[in-house]
Each structure stands twice: as C-alpha cells, then as structure tokens.
Design a protein around this motif. Structure first.
Motif, PDB file in Angstrom:
ATOM      1  N   HIS A   1      11.675  11.010  -3.566  1.00  0.00           N
ATOM      2  CA  HIS A   1      11.733  12.055  -4.584  1.00  0.00           C
ATOM      3  C   HIS A   1      10.365  12.519  -5.073  1.00  0.00           C
ATOM      4  CE1 HIS A   1      15.877  10.767  -4.604  1.00  0.00           C
ATOM      5  NE2 HIS A   1      15.577   9.594  -5.122  1.00  0.00           N
ATOM      6  N   GLY A   2       9.295  11.977  -4.520  1.00  0.00           N
ATOM      7  CA  GLY A   2       7.964  12.341  -4.995  1.00  0.00           C
ATOM      8  C   GLY A   2       7.608  13.781  -4.687  1.00  0.00           C
ATOM      9  N   ASP A   3       6.647  14.291  -5.444  1.00  0.00           N
ATOM     10  CA  ASP A   3       6.239  15.689  -5.284  1.00  0.00           C
ATOM     11  C   ASP A   3       5.639  15.961  -3.908  1.00  0.00           C
ATOM     12  OD1 ASP A   3       7.094  16.200  -7.836  1.00  0.00           O
ATOM     13  OD2 ASP A   3       5.116  15.865  -8.737  1.00  0.00           O
ATOM     14  N   GLU A   4       4.952  14.971  -3.354  1.00  0.00           N
ATOM     15  CA  GLU A   4       4.276  15.179  -2.075  1.00  0.00           C
ATOM     16  C   GLU A   4       4.879  14.301  -0.975  1.00  0.00           C
ATOM     17  OE1 GLU A   4       0.166  14.471  -2.727  1.00  0.00           O
ATOM     18  OE2 GLU A   4      -0.061  16.082  -4.193  1.00  0.00           O
TER      19      GLU A   4
ATOM     20  N   ALA B   1      15.308   2.242  -6.809  1.00  0.00           N
ATOM     21  CA  ALA B   1      14.347   2.763  -5.845  1.00  0.00           C
ATOM     22  C   ALA B   1      12.902   2.476  -6.230  1.00  0.00           C
ATOM     23  CB  ALA B   1      14.556   4.268  -5.669  1.00  0.00           C
ATOM     24  N   THR B   2      12.606   2.407  -7.520  1.00  0.00           N
ATOM     25  CA  THR B   2      11.229   2.136  -7.937  1.00  0.00           C
ATOM     26  C   THR B   2      10.849   0.675  -7.728  1.00  0.00           C
ATOM     27  OG1 THR B   2      12.054   1.838 -10.196  1.00  0.00           O
ATOM     28  CG2 THR B   2      11.129   3.989  -9.634  1.00  0.00           C
ATOM     29  N   ASN B   3      11.836  -0.214  -7.522  1.00  0.00           N
ATOM     30  CA  ASN B   3      11.562  -1.626  -7.299  1.00  0.00           C
ATOM     31  C   ASN B   3      11.690  -2.019  -5.835  1.00  0.00           C
ATOM     32  OD1 ASN B   3      10.906  -2.216  -9.922  1.00  0.00           O
ATOM     33  ND2 ASN B   3      12.989  -2.757 -10.511  1.00  0.00           N
ATOM     34  N   VAL B   4      11.634  -1.030  -4.964  1.00  0.00           N
ATOM     35  CA  VAL B   4      11.511  -1.276  -3.527  1.00  0.00           C
ATOM     36  C   VAL B   4      10.208  -0.637  -3.074  1.00  0.00           C
ATOM     37  CG1 VAL B   4      12.482  -0.841  -1.246  1.00  0.00           C
ATOM     38  CG2 VAL B   4      14.007  -1.341  -3.164  1.00  0.00           C
ATOM     39  N   LEU B   5       9.310  -1.436  -2.503  1.00  0.00           N
ATOM     40  CA  LEU B   5       8.006  -0.945  -2.068  1.00  0.00           C
ATOM     41  C   LEU B   5       7.983  -0.819  -0.547  1.00  0.00           C
ATOM     42  CD1 LEU B   5       5.727  -3.121  -4.388  1.00  0.00           C
ATOM     43  CD2 LEU B   5       6.758  -0.885  -4.851  1.00  0.00           C
ATOM     44  N   ILE B   6       7.202   0.106  -0.047  1.00  0.00           N
ATOM     45  CA  ILE B   6       7.121   0.379   1.387  1.00  0.00           C
ATOM     46  C   ILE B   6       5.723   0.052   1.889  1.00  0.00           C
ATOM     47  CG2 ILE B   6       7.471   2.077   3.193  1.00  0.00           C
ATOM     48  CD1 ILE B   6       9.980   1.492   1.547  1.00  0.00           C
ATOM     49  N   ASP B   7       5.650  -0.823   2.868  1.00  0.00           N
ATOM     50  CA  ASP B   7       4.374  -1.165   3.492  1.00  0.00           C
ATOM     51  C   ASP B   7       3.916   0.011   4.354  1.00  0.00           C
ATOM     52  OD1 ASP B   7       2.381  -2.191   5.337  1.00  0.00           O
ATOM     53  OD2 ASP B   7       2.963  -4.183   4.664  1.00  0.00           O
TER      54      ASP B   7
ATOM     55  N   SER C   1       0.795  -1.234   0.000  1.00  0.00           N
ATOM     56  CA  SER C   1       0.000   0.000   0.000  1.00  0.00           C
ATOM     57  C   SER C   1       0.824   1.278   0.000  1.00  0.00           C
ATOM     58  CB  SER C   1      -0.930  -0.013   1.214  1.00  0.00           C
ATOM     59  OG  SER C   1      -0.176  -0.164   2.412  1.00  0.00           O
ATOM     60  N   GLY C   2       2.071   1.241   0.461  1.00  0.00           N
ATOM     61  CA  GLY C   2       2.809   2.481   0.643  1.00  0.00           C
ATOM     62  C   GLY C   2       3.486   3.029  -0.589  1.00  0.00           C
ATOM     63  N   GLY C   3       3.440   2.309  -1.696  1.00  0.00           N
ATOM     64  CA  GLY C   3       4.097   2.781  -2.906  1.00  0.00           C
ATOM     65  C   GLY C   3       5.597   2.533  -2.881  1.00  0.00           C
ATOM     66  N   SER C   4       6.286   3.107  -3.853  1.00  0.00           N
ATOM     67  CA  SER C   4       7.709   2.814  -4.032  1.00  0.00           C
ATOM     68  C   SER C   4       8.584   3.698  -3.161  1.00  0.00           C
ATOM     69  CB  SER C   4       8.096   3.006  -5.491  1.00  0.00           C
ATOM     70  OG  SER C   4       8.125   4.381  -5.828  1.00  0.00           O
ATOM     71  N   LEU C   5       9.801   3.215  -2.923  1.00  0.00           N
ATOM     72  CA  LEU C   5      10.797   4.003  -2.200  1.00  0.00           C
ATOM     73  C   LEU C   5      11.115   5.283  -2.965  1.00  0.00           C
ATOM     74  CD1 LEU C   5      12.964   4.393  -0.009  1.00  0.00           C
ATOM     75  CD2 LEU C   5      14.463   2.893  -1.356  1.00  0.00           C
ATOM     76  N   TYR C   6      11.118   5.206  -4.291  1.00  0.00           N
ATOM     77  CA  TYR C   6      11.387   6.391  -5.104  1.00  0.00           C
ATOM     78  C   TYR C   6      10.393   7.502  -4.775  1.00  0.00           C
ATOM     79  CZ  TYR C   6      12.311   9.328  -9.175  1.00  0.00           C
ATOM     80  OH  TYR C   6      12.640  10.388  -9.989  1.00  0.00           O
ATOM     81  N   ARG C   7       9.125   7.138  -4.629  1.00  0.00           N
ATOM     82  CA  ARG C   7       8.098   8.146  -4.324  1.00  0.00           C
ATOM     83  C   ARG C   7       8.334   8.762  -2.943  1.00  0.00           C
ATOM     84  NH1 ARG C   7       3.109   8.503  -1.908  1.00  0.00           N
ATOM     85  NH2 ARG C   7       3.074   6.335  -1.271  1.00  0.00           N
TER      86      ARG C   7
END
Length: 951
Positions: free
Chosen positions: A757-760, A795-801, A748-754
C-alpha cells in the motif's frame, strides 16, 4: 484469595491444636497432612478420605506408612488434578522419604525446608506450574536424596552450586523449564549420578571438562539449550553411558576421538542433530557396536559415509540428513538388519539407489533418500520386502526404469501400511501399476515430473485415505476413472500436462473438500461438471483441452442448453451493484467487525491515557543511560552492568559475540531521522554495531505498564532463543524500570504494508506474493510450536528481506507482558490497532483466546496479499469488509475481481483460488473452524505449482 487461604489454614491449625491437646493419638503426620490439604484445591475430591477426625492417616488415599511406627513414609498424589501451593504442612512428616506430586497444577515456589529434614530420598514435582528460582537451600542439606524431578515447570535462574552437595543423587531432571546461565562445573561432583536431564532450557556457554569422572552416568540429555563450543574431550570416559542427546544447540568442531571408547559400554542412543558439527563422520563410529539410534542430521558433516556403519548391527534409526555427504551409501549398511528408519535426504549421495542386500528392508517404516543424486532402477521385488513401510520418499533423484508391479498391494507383502509414497522428479517410465489400490492406507501419492505412460488405474479408488494425488507432467493417457469420485478426503489433484482424454466423470462433483483440481494441457472433451468446486474452477486449471466446453472455457456445448445462473440466496450484493462495492445493508459479520472496531477504539484511548505518565518518564537521562549501556562491549551472552546501577540499567545480548554498539548509533535513539516506524508497543530506530552491521532497536512506549523485571527478562530469554528464517531474530534487550529497549535484526526491505500500500510500492508478482504467504505461515507455525501466540499479526508486522524476498514475522510475544496489566479487550485495542485483523472472540469474554486468533489474522493477511486491498476500506457512504467482499466474489464466479487488479491475466488461477479459499477458512468467525498453522503450511505446499510462468 491468599488472605482467605491463610484464614482457612489458621482455623485448621487452631482446630488441630484443640484436638491434639485432647487426644494424644493425634500425631504430627495428621496435622501436617491436614494443613497441606488446606492449601489445595481438589476439584475431583481425590482427598476426600483425608479427615481430621480420623487419627490414622495410613488409610488415606496416596499415603503409605511404615507398619512398625504407623508414620507416613510415602506420599504419592501424581495426576490428582490438584492446584494451589505446596504448603509447609509436609515439613511435619518426619519419616517421609518419597514425595510425588507430579502432573498436577501446583503453583508457587520451591520450599527449601522440605529437603532439609534429611529423610527424603525421592522428590517428584514434575508437570506442574511451579515458578521462581531453585533456592540454594533446596540442596544444601539433601542428606539421602537420590531422585529429584522438577521437569515441566516454570523455574528460572541459574542452577545452584549447592547441587554438588548431594553426593547420593542418582537421577536429576530439570528439563522443560526456563533455567539460564552456565552449567556449573560442580555438577560433575555428583559421583553417584546415573541420569541427568537439563533439556529444553536456556542454559548456555561451553560444557566444562569433568564429565568423564561420572563413571556411573548412563543418560545425559542437554538438548534444546544454547550450549556452544566443542564437545567435551573427556566425554568418552563415561564408561556406563547409554544415552547422549546434545541436539539443537550450537556445538561446533569435530566429534571428540574419546567417544569411540564408549564402545565398551551399552551405548545405545546418540543424537547430535541441529548443531554446527563438521568434518567427516569418523570411521570409529562403527565401533559403537551397541548403538540403536544414530542421529547426526542438520550439521555440516562432509565426505563419505563410513563403511563401518555396517558394524552397527543393532541400529534401528539412522539419520544423516541435511549435511554435505558425498559418494555412495556403503553396501555394508545391509548388515543392519534391525533398521526401522533411514533418512539420508538432502545430501549429495550418488550411485545406484538401494544397491544393498534389500532383504534387510523388511522391517523399515521410514525410508527417505530424497534430494540426492541417486540413479539406477528400483528393485523389482521392493514392494514385497517393504512390508512395514509407512513413509517412502525417493523424490528428486535420477531414477529410471519402470515402477515395479510385482507384489504392490498384494497380500501381506503389499504396501498395506504405507501413508506417503513419493517418487516425483525422477526419470521413471512405464505404467502406474493397477495393484496400487492395495495400498489402502495411502494418504499422499506423488509421481509428478516423470515419464509414466498408460492409464490411471481405477483401483486407485481403494485408497480411501488419499488426500493428495499428483501425477502431473507425465505421459498418461486414457480416461480419468470415475471411481476417483469416491475418494472423499481428496483435497489436491493434479493431472496436468499428460495425454488424458475422454470426458471428465460426473463423480468428481462429489469431492467436497477439493482445494486444487488441475487437468490442464490434456485432451479432455465434453462439458465441465457443474456445482461445488467446479463453479469456481479457474481457467488455468482446465486450459489446453481444445475439445472441452462450458462457461469456464467460454466455449458452448453443442445440443446442451445453457444452464441458468444461480445466485447465492444469502448474498447481500444486488445483481446490479458494482463489483467489490456494496451499497446495501451490511452482513452480520461486517456489523460485528465494525462494532468490535469501535470497541477497540475506545480501548486505544484508554491505553493512551494510561501511557501518558509512562512516556513522560522517559527523560533524556534514561536515553543517555541506554546509549552508554549500548556502547559497552558485550563479552559474554549475559554480560551486563550491576543490576542495582540505575544509571546504566541492564544490557543483555544473546549472540555470545563481542558486539560493540557505536555510541553515535546508540544516541540515534533520540534522532527522529533514524526512526523506522511506530507501532502499538513503541518506536523502532535503526542503529549500528561498531563493525557496521545494522540492527533495529525498539523503544517500548508501554514501560509504565511493565512492572516486573523478572517477568520481562524471562520472556526476553524465551524470545531470544527463537531461530527461524521467517521470524525476526531478537538479539538482546536493555532494562531499567522506566525504559526498555528490544534489539533485533534489521530487515532491509521494510514492511509488507509498504510493499502492498505504500506510495512508491512496486507491484509484487504472484510468485512473490505466494512466497510471502508461505513464509508468514511457516513463521507462525514455528511460533505456535514454540508455545508463543503472536496476538498482533498485521501487514506492518511482517517484514520483507530485500535480498531474498523472504517474509519475516516480527513484533511477536510482547502482548503477554501486558496481559496482567490490561484486560484483554483493552489489550486488543492496543495490540490490534490496525482495523480488520482482530479475531471476533476478542470481543467476547467467555471465549478462550488461543493461537486461533493468529490464524484469523493470517487469513485476513492472505486476502490482503492476494487482493492488494486493506482489510477494511471506506467508500462514500459505505464500508467494504474485505473478507465478506471476497467471499461474495468467489461464490458468484468473479474470480478475476478477487485478485489484485495489477495482476489481471498474470497469475495462476489454480494457485490463486485455493489460496483465497484457504484465507477464507482461516478467517472463519468460529475459532474451531480454523485450521492449525502446521496444517496451513502443508496445504500451501500442496497448492504450490512448479510452473515458473508467473514469476
């Protein structure tokens, strides 16, 4: 190559035909062996004696003949480094009864003709690379076959029912392959069977009843499969059983009562670890009087440990760890005088520690009582009794009193063999005995979080193998002994939060392998040493020492002239350049990275052109078929529509549950609103099961390059077996020739990249960043331990719970499917589409691609998480390569500039600097300089501080 081999074989056959017609003594055995040799490569010339001009094969290497007939009866070529195929030539050896070709590099598939002659008694092809399924004909006319070993190959598919025809079979080993499907009930028809090893495969489902009819069965190993359900209730009637290993499966329920009847046999080995067994450990376990190994760890057992364990007087290994056991360890366990290993860690045991007759401890090599609720004092004579101890862990209990000094390190009664001593997180007081120096093999000493007083004994320098010392959070006093500088292997020293005084000895400058050195919150005086590690020691590692002076603590030393600043002569950053930005000539490694990136970009273009046709073939018909297939009820793990039905393809779920996909959710594969992201291999969508549970579905955009359904399914079965908290779980897949879908857990938490470096994005705390780094390391170490190289770490292939903050590695294992379709340079462009993570060996065809590629990517990720910057960033007329920038900043003492600006002043430098150094080591340009991921995990666990200050 195959054509060339065929021509060679044909030439030999023609030659042999001529010789045979001319010389009647040239028999079938010679002919068969020469033809067999023609299909092999013999790099060590082991078969040099096999000469077609010699008409007597009885003198050939590996051949044994019947002296009465001069015919070959045994062929033993194990460990000859042979490669190639097992040709038909061996069929001509009509008297052959023993065929051993183990531990070579043979390929190809199994030939049923070999076993159909009716004379073979022993076949051993283990330790090769034989692939494909086991043909039904291999066992249909097995005749006198008694021993079959095909372990350690790449066999796939189900076990053939024809196996039941081999009524004389006594030993069957099919372990460490990729066999799948259920265990056929017919296996229990092998009434002569004594040993059955099917471990390390993908077999699934319940174990059928009937095993109890195998009265001669002595060894059964079904570990590391997907078996589920209850243990067979009739297993206890295997009256000859001596070894039972069902570990690392999905068995549930209680231990069957029938098992207690195994007491009448020579039952010595029981391992059931890593299942979901529950209930109390039954009292009848003590009736298995001949047991030598009892491993019930990592299950859900509860209640007290039965006192009947004391009846197991032959027991050598006892492992009850990671359960929910309570109460005291029964005193009767002291009757088990042959014990070598005791592990009852991670339970809820109480009572006085070692409240047993301790005389039986003399033979122990491992004793782990950690993470329980034990109390009491450590017996005064314990060290004299633990003469064979290698690993002692009593940590995280409530032990009190002093550490016994009598006998520690003295003579034959000392800890001469001990490598790990962990008494941390207790209530121990008194001094650290000076005799600790007698523990000359010690590698790790953990005494932190106690109430120890007195001085650090100088004799600790005799422990020359030490790589970790943690004495933090005690009440130690006196000076730090200079002799500690002779411990050249030390990587981790934590003496923080004590009452140490005096100056820091100069000898510590000799510790060249240091990653962490923490003396904070003591009374250390004088000047900090200079050079080596101490040029970059963080302020937090020395803070809390009011009389300490030097540049790090920003306090000048009286009567000491300031030392000149020595800049790195190899640095390309001019002294007046802004931090983290280089306007001058780029370093060699930066140029290599940029050149590799350009080369990869060309590869990406090439792959894109190759995929145009593949993407165009993904019609709405395919997507609709996928949606219909996903809407099917999956009653069994491998339930699917007929494989020839191209309308619906093949749907496979690994869960074993009746997972029902919502048709609306499946149709969402065509809805861009449900798209989660796009990567090098495809597009990921979110959809749901009918019970509302979300899953992620990846629609592969490389379908046109995956030609083999068998290879695809084999890889998916392997990936589907992976279970780790830091690895995304693959739940299933869907296959047609033009469309492949991967179904995996939704994170559910999306990628580490987000998050970085994500906008929000919300700024991650240091503790969150460290946890993410450690989670990635553990996930990678697990994959490497499962023989899987990621190739695509970024970073886009690491996801965060979102619920736990745990990092989960995703998008692994897919590169292997494309390796045969693309050369590795183009593949690296497809996989490593994010610039900066690519290991430099991808650009060199002469260097072997290994797990060290993942270690490189991990090192770059570490620096990205710590700094908050991308691996490669562009400024006006300049390129910043993160690895180079961080290395320069660290060498020049600009530690604060190597950490995300949003964390300035709010991170523990004693953790951050070792982590940065570890990232740089992992990101080394030379693969051999990079550590293994298991080592990385251990280092991170040592670096991690208990402080909650930077949560």
């Amino acid at each position: 190559m195959l054509l060339q081999e065929a021509l060679v074989s044909l030439s030999i056959l023609l030659l042999v035909s001529v010789v045979t017609s001319a010389d009647p003594t040239f028999n079938d055995d010679v002919l068969g062996l020469i033809v067999f040799k023609a299909g092999l490569q013999d790099p060590l010339s082991k078969l040099a004696s096999w000469n077609s001009e010699d008409y007597d094969p009885c003198n050939w290497v590996g051949c044994v003949c019947d002296p009465a007939t001069n015919q070959v009866t045994e062929l033993r070529l194990d460990g000859f480094s042979l490669s190639g195929h097992i040709g038909r030539g061996l069929v001509r050896l009509q008297s052959l009864h023993t065929l051993v070709l183990s531990n070579n590099n043979l390929t190809g598939t199994l030939n049923s003709e070999l076993t159909q002659r009716g004379t073979l008694q022993l076949v051993d092809f283990s330790g090769n690379n034989i692939s494909g399924g086991i043909p039904d004909g291999f066992f249909e006319q097995c005749g006198a076959l008694r021993w079959v070993s095909l372990g350690g190959n790449r066999l796939t598919g189900p076990l053939p029912v024809s196996l039941s025809y081999c009524s004389t079979l006594t030993h069957l080993n099919l372990s460490t392959n990729q066999l799948s499907g259920r265990l056929p009930r017919e296996v229990w028809f092998l009434k002569s069977l004594k040993s059955l090893d099917l471990s390390h495969n993908f077999l699934q489902g319940d174990l059928p009843l009937g095993i109890g009819s195998l009265y001669d069965l002595r060894h059964i190993n079904l570990s590391n499969n997907w078996f589920s359900g209850h243990l067979p209730s009739d297993i206890g009637t295997c009256s000859s059983l001596s070894l039972l290993d069902l570990s690392h499966n999905y068995f549930s329920g209680n231990l069957p009562v029938s098992m207690k009847t195994l007491a009448s046999s020579s039952f010595t080995f029981l391992r059931l670890r890593g299942n979901s067994l529950l209930g109390e450990i039954p009292d009848w376990i003590g009736e298995l009087a001949t047991l030598e190994t009892l491993d019930l760890s990592a299950n859900n057992f509860s209640g007290n440990a039965p006192s009947s364990l004391g009846n197991l007087v032959f027991l050598k290994e006892l492992n009850l760890s990671a359960n929910f056991l309570t109460g005291e360890i029964p005193q009767s366990i002291s009757n088990c005088s042959n014990l070598v290993s005791i592990d009852v860690s991670r339970n809820l045991f109480t009572g006085d520690v070692l409240n047993w007759n301790v005389a039986f401890l003399q033979g122990l090599r491992l004793l782990d009582l950690s993470s329980n609720e034990f109390s009491g004092e450590i017996p005064s004579n314990i060290w004299m009794l633990l003469t064979s101890l290698v690993h002692l862990n009593l940590s995280t209990n409530s032990l009190f009193g002093s550490i016994p000094s009598a006998g520690i390190g003295i003579g034959v009664g000392g800890l001469k063999l001990a490598e790990i001593l962990d008494l941390s997180s207790n209530l121990l007081n008194g001094t650290l005995p000076s005799q600790i120096g007698g523990a000359v093999s010690l590698k790790q000493l953990h005494l932190q979080r106690n109430h120890l007083t007195g001085q650090i004994p100088p004799h600790i320098s005799n422990c020359t193998s030490l790589n970790a010392i943690d004495l933090s959070e005690n009440k130690l006093s006196g000076e730090i002994p200079g002799s500690i500088g002779s411990l050249s292997n030390l990587q981790y020293i934590d003496l923080s939060r004590n009452n140490l005084s005096g100056s820091l000895p100069k000898q510590v400058e000799k510790l060249t392998h240091l990653l962490t050195f923490n003396i904070s919150h003591n009374n250390i005086t004088g000047e900090l040493p200079a050079g080596g590690f101490f040029n970059t020691i963080p302020l937090s590692a020395v803070t809390g020492n009011p009389s300490l002076c030097g540049s790090v603590v920003n306090r000048p030393c009286l009567s000491v002239h300031p030392k000149p600043i020595v800049l790195n002569p190899n640095s390309s950053n001019p002294s007046n350049a802004p931090p983290l930005i280089r306007k001058s000539v780029l370093s060699i490694s930066a140029l290599i990275a940029i050149a590799a990136a350009a080369f990869i970009a060309i590869g990406v273009v090439a792959v894109t052109l190759l995929n145009v046709h593949a993407r165009s073939s993904l019609s709405r018909h395919d997507a609709a078929a996928a949606a219909a297939a996903l809407a099917m009820s999956v009653g069994e793990t491998f339930s699917c529509s007929p494989s020839k039905d191209q309308e619906f393809g093949k749907l496979v779920m690994f869960s074993g549950e009746a997972d029902v996909f919502d048709t609306t959710g499946a149709n969402a594969l065509l809805n861009k609103d449900c798209e989660l992201g796009r990567g090098g291999f495809g597009v990921v969508y979110k959809t749901s099961l009918q019970d509302g549970r979300p899953v992620a579905v990846k629609k592969l955009t490389v379908s046109g390059l995956i030609k083999s359904q068998e290879e695809f399914e084999r890889e998916m079965r392997k990936l589907g077996k992976l279970r780790h908290r830091n690895v995304v779980e693959i739940k299933g897949y869907y296959w047609t020739q033009s469309l492949q879908l991967l179904i995996h857990e939704f994170v559910s938490g999306g990628s580490l990249y987000r998050h970085l470096h994500g906008d929000e994005c919300v700024c991650l705390t240091w503790r969150e960043r460290f946890s993410i780094i450690l989670g990635i390391a553990r996930g990678l170490a697990y994959l490497h331990g499962s023989n899987i190289t990621h190739y695509n770490l970024k970073a886009t292939n690491v996801l965060i719970d979102a619920a736990t903050g745990e990092a989960k590695v995703s998008d692994f294992g897919l590169a292997r499917l494309l390796a045969s379709a693309l050369d590795r340079c183009v593949l690296s462009g497809k996989v490593q589409s994010a610039l900066g993570y690519t290991a430099p060996e991808f650009a060199c065809r002469t260097v072997k691609i290994t797990d060290k590629c993942d270690v490189y990517g991990f090192g770059i990720l570490v620096l990205e998480v710590v700094t908050g910057k991308r691996p490669v960033e562009y400024a006006e007329d300049d390129v910043m390569v993160l690895c180079e920038t961080v290395r320069e900043g660290l060498e020049e003492g600009r530690v604060e500039e190597c950490v995300d600006a949003r964390l300035r002043g709010n991170f523990p430098a004693e953790e951050a600097i070792p982590v940065i150094k570890l990232g740089l080591v992992c990101g080394s340009q030379v693969p051999s300089n990079r550590p293994e991921m298991e080592e990385v995990v251990k280092i991170l666990e040592l670096i991690q501080c208990p402080s909650q200050e930077f949560e």
